[in-house]
Scaffold this motif. Structure first.
Motif, PDB file in Angstrom:
ATOM      1  N   ILE A  84       0.834  -1.196   0.000  1.00 33.15           N
ATOM      2  CA  ILE A  84       0.000   0.000   0.000  1.00 33.15           C
ATOM      3  C   ILE A  84       0.875   1.254   0.000  1.00 33.15           C
ATOM      4  N   VAL A  85       1.928   1.210   0.799  1.00 30.81           N
ATOM      5  CA  VAL A  85       2.877   2.321   0.898  1.00 30.81           C
ATOM      6  C   VAL A  85       4.273   1.734   0.776  1.00 30.81           C
ATOM      7  N   GLU A  86       5.103   2.426  -0.001  1.00 29.96           N
ATOM      8  CA  GLU A  86       6.483   1.946  -0.144  1.00 29.96           C
ATOM      9  C   GLU A  86       7.440   3.102   0.028  1.00 29.96           C
ATOM     10  N   GLY A  87       8.657   2.754   0.382  1.00 28.17           N
ATOM     11  CA  GLY A  87       9.708   3.747   0.540  1.00 28.17           C
ATOM     12  C   GLY A  87      11.028   3.040   0.748  1.00 28.17           C
ATOM     13  N   THR A 137      16.435   6.129   4.308  1.00 29.30           N
ATOM     14  CA  THR A 137      17.315   7.168   3.763  1.00 29.30           C
ATOM     15  C   THR A 137      18.302   7.727   4.787  1.00 29.30           C
ATOM     16  N   ALA A 138      18.115   7.383   6.065  1.00 33.36           N
ATOM     17  CA  ALA A 138      19.071   7.777   7.112  1.00 33.36           C
ATOM     18  C   ALA A 138      18.980   6.738   8.220  1.00 33.36           C
ATOM     19  N   LEU A 139      20.145   6.374   8.737  1.00 35.05           N
ATOM     20  CA  LEU A 139      20.184   5.337   9.758  1.00 35.05           C
ATOM     21  C   LEU A 139      21.404   5.515  10.639  1.00 35.05           C
ATOM     22  N   GLU A 140      21.145   5.673  11.932  1.00 34.20           N
ATOM     23  CA  GLU A 140      22.199   5.666  12.940  1.00 34.20           C
ATOM     24  C   GLU A 140      21.622   4.893  14.120  1.00 34.20           C
ATOM     25  N   PHE A 158      12.807   7.188   6.701  1.00 33.70           N
ATOM     26  CA  PHE A 158      12.436   6.469   5.490  1.00 33.70           C
ATOM     27  C   PHE A 158      11.355   7.242   4.742  1.00 33.70           C
ATOM     28  N   THR A 159      11.370   7.089   3.429  1.00 32.62           N
ATOM     29  CA  THR A 159      10.380   7.751   2.590  1.00 32.62           C
ATOM     30  C   THR A 159       9.095   6.944   2.616  1.00 32.62           C
ATOM     31  N   GLY A 201       9.859  12.378   4.377  1.00 36.86           N
ATOM     32  CA  GLY A 201       9.504  11.038   4.826  1.00 36.86           C
ATOM     33  C   GLY A 201       9.152  11.073   6.296  1.00 36.86           C
ATOM     34  N   ILE A 202       9.436   9.969   6.970  1.00 37.23           N
ATOM     35  CA  ILE A 202       9.227   9.867   8.415  1.00 37.23           C
ATOM     36  C   ILE A 202      10.599   9.749   9.053  1.00 37.23           C
ATOM     37  N   THR A 203      10.890  10.641   9.981  1.00 41.69           N
ATOM     38  CA  THR A 203      12.177  10.629  10.683  1.00 41.69           C
ATOM     39  C   THR A 203      11.934  10.434  12.166  1.00 41.69           C
TER      40      THR A 203
END
Length: 153
Positions: free
Chosen positions: A65-68, A71-74, A81-82, A99-101
């Motif tokens: 339904i939603v994809e992404g 895009t940042a990971l620590e 993620f988008t 996206g969602i951070t």
């Protein structure tokens, strides 16, 4: 046009590792993601949570339904993620902050979880969708808090 983001925080009485677990463990992620279904079919989130890996929100029939992508990971600190609704033909341009951070910062055994979602200004009726998303995050964050605080693993 001014950017539109959902910008919410919650204080959690748990380590950042436990909060991270509540965000990324499939059992927990499916519980908080279900708040986004708005009474419709339940979502599950499928991802390996590695930089660049897909993040797929699937319905009960396994339809995406939603994809992404991540895009940042620590680890235990930042996860971004988008998110794109695959039912929509329009894909607005994405900046690094979109996206969602999730930002986690731990101090004295407590973790501050800060969520940023957007930019909704690139969407038609963006303000409406930002407000709806903010309402959902108002339900999601306490759920994440409860899972992290009660995770005794």
């Amino acid at each position: 046009m001014e950017k539109l983001f959902v910008d919410e925080s919650i204080e959690i009485n748990a380590s950042s590792a436990k909060v991270w677990e509540a965000l990324t463990n499939p059992t927990y992620a499916d519980q908080w993601a279900s708040e986004f279904s708005s009474g419709g079919p339940q979502f599950s989130i499928v991802s390996e949570w590695n930089f660049g890996s897909p993040v797929l929100w699937k319905g009960q029939d396994e339809t995406v339904i939603v994809e992404g992508n991540v895009t940042a990971l620590e680890l235990h600190k930042v996860l971004r993620f988008t998110v794109f609704d695959v039912r929509s033909s329009e894909r607005p341009p994405v900046t690094e902050e979109d996206g969602i951070t999730f930002n986690l910062s731990e101090q004295d055994g407590k973790t501050s979880l800060h969520i940023l979602q957007g930019d909704f200004s690139v969407m038609k009726d963006g303000e409406k969708y930002r407000d709806l998303s903010a309402e959902i995050w108002g339900k999601v964050l306490p759920k994440i808090k409860n899972m992290a605080e009660n995770n005794n693993e």
